[in-house]
Design an enzyme around this catalytic site. Structure first.
Site, PDB file in Angstrom:
ATOM      1  N   ASP A  96      45.057  44.633  -2.899  1.00 50.90           N
ATOM      2  CA  ASP A  96      43.911  44.097  -2.172  1.00 50.90           C
ATOM      3  C   ASP A  96      42.944  45.187  -1.702  1.00 50.90           C
ATOM      4  OD1 ASP A  96      45.639  45.062  -0.296  1.00 50.90           O
ATOM      5  OD2 ASP A  96      45.547  43.317   1.017  1.00 50.90           O
ATOM      6  N   ASP A 131      54.203  44.322  -4.547  1.00 43.77           N
ATOM      7  CA  ASP A 131      54.457  43.434  -3.404  1.00 43.77           C
ATOM      8  C   ASP A 131      54.201  41.961  -3.701  1.00 43.77           C
ATOM      9  OD1 ASP A 131      55.026  45.722  -1.850  1.00 43.77           O
ATOM     10  OD2 ASP A 131      52.895  46.033  -1.513  1.00 43.77           O
ATOM     11  N   THR A 171      50.507  45.467  -8.151  1.00 38.99           N
ATOM     12  CA  THR A 171      51.192  45.872  -6.920  1.00 38.99           C
ATOM     13  C   THR A 171      52.599  45.316  -6.962  1.00 38.99           C
ATOM     14  OG1 THR A 171      51.410  45.429  -4.557  1.00 38.99           O
ATOM     15  CG2 THR A 171      50.032  43.923  -5.782  1.00 38.99           C
ATOM     16  N   ASP A 183      51.594  40.249  -3.346  1.00 41.20           N
ATOM     17  CA  ASP A 183      50.913  39.608  -2.217  1.00 41.20           C
ATOM     18  C   ASP A 183      49.439  39.317  -2.499  1.00 41.20           C
ATOM     19  OD1 ASP A 183      50.169  42.238  -2.269  1.00 41.20           O
ATOM     20  OD2 ASP A 183      50.573  42.639  -0.154  1.00 41.20           O
ATOM     21  N   GLY A 197      48.967  51.812  -4.349  1.00 46.48           N
ATOM     22  CA  GLY A 197      50.359  52.073  -4.722  1.00 46.48           C
ATOM     23  C   GLY A 197      50.549  51.841  -6.201  1.00 46.48           C
ATOM     24  N   ARG A 199      55.542  45.225   1.941  1.00 47.30           N
ATOM     25  CA  ARG A 199      54.463  45.316   2.938  1.00 47.30           C
ATOM     26  C   ARG A 199      54.618  44.225   3.996  1.00 47.30           C
ATOM     27  NH1 ARG A 199      48.515  46.495   1.733  1.00 47.30           N
ATOM     28  NH2 ARG A 199      48.684  44.512   0.656  1.00 47.30           N
ATOM     29  N   ARG A 233      45.132  56.465  -2.862  1.00 48.24           N
ATOM     30  CA  ARG A 233      44.319  55.709  -1.922  1.00 48.24           C
ATOM     31  C   ARG A 233      43.070  56.563  -1.685  1.00 48.24           C
ATOM     32  NH1 ARG A 233      48.134  51.814  -1.054  1.00 48.24           N
ATOM     33  NH2 ARG A 233      50.244  52.615  -1.076  1.00 48.24           N
TER      34      ARG A 233
END
Lengths: 336, 336, 336, 336
Positions: free
Chosen positions: D103, D128, D126, D130, D11, D172, D72
């Site tokens: 990741d 997110d 990212t 995360d 992303g 996510r 991706r």
């Protein structure tokens, strides 16, 4: 002493506060009293109100929403509603009622007018721009601005992924927002009531798929479809599924939604709201009634409420033509 | 095959890229060739150019500045300049030259026209909105938007400190930006060419001081003065000094400056630029020349270049009146 | 029942409202009473205040400025000021005074502490980020954001004209804003206290001129100089004149000014203000006093007021090094 | 001569361009060569690339998306993918591969490392947030900013209608965005993985309904629920239906969607990306490999790729506590 009542009704639109402010200021110049009813027509039915002076409208013109709150009001569609509203207006000895809202709100005004001797004046306040007799409604410019900048952001990620996006914009049953936003963002396709027959989506879909495939051959970065809400059967998710099933085209959906209703009003909306608000007070002075104040070109004028509600307000044909003309040649060539 | 040349000249204005894009796309539909000269008229004098196809104008309409660069060009004011420009146009077998710029740029177009058989077409591109024959120029809406949001921020701090601010906005020698921005931000005072005689600043200053003092009695939060550039002798710093000396009024100065020229164009500018760009290519097809394309109300029309340059473009009187009407009563009462 | 007083003092900073809101909410959880004094310390001297409950702080965290107003207060620097402030605090039976402001405000807190038995707690609120013991102050992130987006706009016009811009940013006597903004905008030069000896501007000027001339050879688009306020003798206009005189380099000046103080606070400032506000109430509960609440990394901790005021808060050396490393090779090569 | 390859994968996140720019500039200082592969790992598999010099990264740091495109790449999860990637790296005699992504992208890096002698370095990119081992990832601050301002707009209309809104934000499977945005907007409820057991939605729903009903008694203006994506079974539409069925609570749904991925990066992301990019080149010089560069507090450090991928990165407990503490007293009182 003349006494004016104001309310905001229906979907809120950025610029409503600027309109309220202009009315209050101009009323004070004319030494008129001014009160505001809350929550649209509900405030009239429930007698919920406050006096409005310049202090109450200081520092409001730059904010979205409405300091008088808004609401839809079903009771106004029933026989008792308008009568009760009139009782409240008489109780407060109101001379003129100014309502900022859309067509539903203006129907309420007409119902009140049937029972009441005071003046009724509407100001066009809706992001959808679907009221006849005025080039733009209060809130439309802001909605277009917000949606445009949102799609600018989506374009970044669409380009990075060379991806198809379906972006649903508001507009109820008209394509004013769709066409303005689509053209302002360079959308590769605009699907709206004016150029897309929702009863025959098969043909539209074929055309759209063809367009996307042609563009993919030409290796264009991204493909943004601006879709008018309430147009496509099943909505954007259905369109996404159809693109996938019929042509194996992957796409992402964004529904811009209520962000289009809020936010600090664009200067254009602040100025329009100010002009219309000032003119509404002039209309009170001149004893005009049963009208919406509209603006066409640079001229303000009175529009009979019934015309504002009932007449069609089509998207200007030049926008539809423009969308054709700004598409890159290869998209147009293959379009039919 | 018809061949169009484009250049952007004078102060850059947000929306110029959208105009270039529309011209290029429409040219391709008509199977016209298209090239762009760089750095305004300098590109013509130095033969600095590139071919323009839809790939070159992909993803530009959302950005400020101009992909063709801009510049002022003194050589065009000398006898040799236009002749040299014409040589370059002939060398490239250009049929029509489209220039996006302001009055100085249009003077250059007229000079070229005197020596050249091709078509010359101007598009109004300047943030100052000081060209006759069009309601708005490309870039004006964005400049107003940027200045409005800047003053919204200044209002926060002005309110927190209950302070007087003098905010200088652009506009060269006209008050279009000043009045739009002043009204859109609820400025307590607008000082511009249209309502302020710079030869008699004493009277203006007395009136302004009186207004500020009255407001301070009424305990209003803040006082924002929108000041047109080039109006006040000595500029905003002089006005600040005079307020302090004459009435012990402390104030802060902000000169908004070049932020008003840049930034992502407002949707209104993108749409105007797109319409005007498409129409410019129509003008090429129709063999029209010596014109600026203007827009009044919703209609596009041809404006003779000399009219666009020479005719006055006054600020609409309704804005000047509106500024009076939205001032709170006590400010107005004490104003004379 | 514990009773907390809040005031905001000195230059206002976006996020102050979020801090007030957090204090009031947390106070209510703890069943503490809460009042706010207006106009900084002046509210204490003039006994101007209001009770604060969650209703008063609804819908304020997204707005700049401060609902309690702010001001500088010279009387607090005189012997009588702090004593009078203490009288007011005693009269209202205040247990703890929380002040959101900068170093001048904290000096006032210390003066009060010398005469008062209650708790005094400071929260770092200034756009300049010049308080030791905390990575960031409330308002700093918003100021950096506003200045960054302003320079993004200036970059558009600088690129279009391939022009040199001198942009003055705030920061009082430190370069936190200058370095953050300079790096975030890719400024070709940052002139600030940390990397520029204002006593020897000759050398700086030579270096700068060399850098600009080298870049012009390499045909780079534009050159943005971020200049810290209060650094260059004569300010940006003097620098502009020197560039012109010494090297015939034309440049434009923008002083961003007070737009950096206002506007909707950046999320980072809202979050920092919320955390610090909640912790201030914890400090009241724990009977801590004479402290500023600071945040370093992700940890909150107490900073003695004297340390916050007196210790140096240098710009992190890694930013100064980063500015060197992101300059294009040819600029660096020729830099010495 | 040392040769670095860069790619962006997964992303896209605002700030990726700033990271690419910093790497390229620092590489040039070190006289390293630099190339970029397009479309994430696909560029390695298809040998699609370009040389990167400072000219290629001029004027990119202020824009969202990524000039190297992203994607991706499923082939990287199959045995042949990494081997083919390594062939391309060898063919170009790459010494170090720097990947900006999340990741999944780092798993690709690890797979390459298993077959390749060169250095592999990851930068956390990212929205997110995360990834373990770094306080923030590139893109997170911008996503929080965009979502915050979107909810500010929604708040206007929510207040005008005194309405309940369910706003879904990205993230996510983590609540970093949800908590930051919820706190920054004063959301009345945050439903995320960290404070809401999606296996037992009944209890959550009861609690939420109770909270809304209590607030309605207290006549609060509006109620905004920030909902983490992928949390609630059936998504926000299911929650809306349940509120209606179970308690007759009307609500509106907004899914903010991909606008959170795009837009001009927040200054914080530009600065983080710049620091990390510069440090990545230092890591190349120092022959470090198998790492992600992370930042905690103000310190940069190496994080083993496996740790960044596999370790949990929980939302800080202080945010969860803060959300409790800033709720108005009556909401908390009735919450259990």
């Amino acid at each position: 002493m003349t006494k004016i009542a104001i309310l905001t009704s229906g979907g809120d639109a950025p610029g409503m506060n600027a309109a309220i402010r202009a009315i209050v200021h101009s009323a004070q110049h004319n030494q008129y009293d001014c009160i505001g009813f809350f929550h649209g027509y509900n405030g009239l039915l429930n007698d919920e109100w406050q006096t409005l002076t310049h202090r109450d409208v200081a520092n409001v013109l730059q904010f979205g929403g409405t300091i008088l709150k808004s609401a839809r009001c079903r009771a106004m569609c029933e026989p008792q509603g308008p009568k009760q509203a009139v009782n409240t207006l008489r109780k407060h000895q109101i001379d003129a009622l100014i309502v900022i809202g859309g067509d539903g709100s203006f129907r309420g005004l007409e119902a009140i007018k049937a029972h009441w001797e005071g003046q009724v004046i509407g100001l066009p306040g809706t992001i959808d721009n679907d009221l006849a007799g005025t080039d733009n409604t209060i809130g439309f410019a802001t909605a277009v601005t917000t949606a445009t900048h949102a799609i600018d952001k989506i374009r970044d990620t669409a380009n990075a992924f060379e991806r198809v996006f379906i972006v649903e914009v508001m507009g109820r049953h008209s394509g004013h927002i769709a066409f303005h936003v689509g053209l302002a963002t360079g959308a590769e396709a605009i699907l709206s009531f004016e150029n897309c027959d929702s009863a025959d989506t098969k043909q539209q879909l074929d055309r759209l798929i063809n367009q996307i495939q042609v563009q993919q051959q030409y290796n264009h970065d991204s493909f943004v479809i601006v879709l008018a809400e309430n147009l496509w059967p099943g909505g954007p998710q259905a369109l996404k599924a159809q693109l996938a099933e019929q042509a194996d085209i992957e796409s992402a959906v964004c529904v811009l939604g209520h962000i289009q209703r809020g936010g600090s009003p664009a200067p254009e909306d602040r100025l329009l709201a100010t002009e219309l608000g000032l003119e509404a007070v002039n209309a009170v002075t001149d004893n005009r009634t049963g009208i919406m104040i509209g603006k066409q070109g640079t001229a303000l004028h009175d529009v009979p409420l019934s015309h504002a509600i009932n007449a069609a307000k089509p998207v200007d044909a030049r926008w539809i033509k423009a969308q054709h003309d700004v598409l890159t040649e290869y998209l147009v060539k293959h379009r039919k």
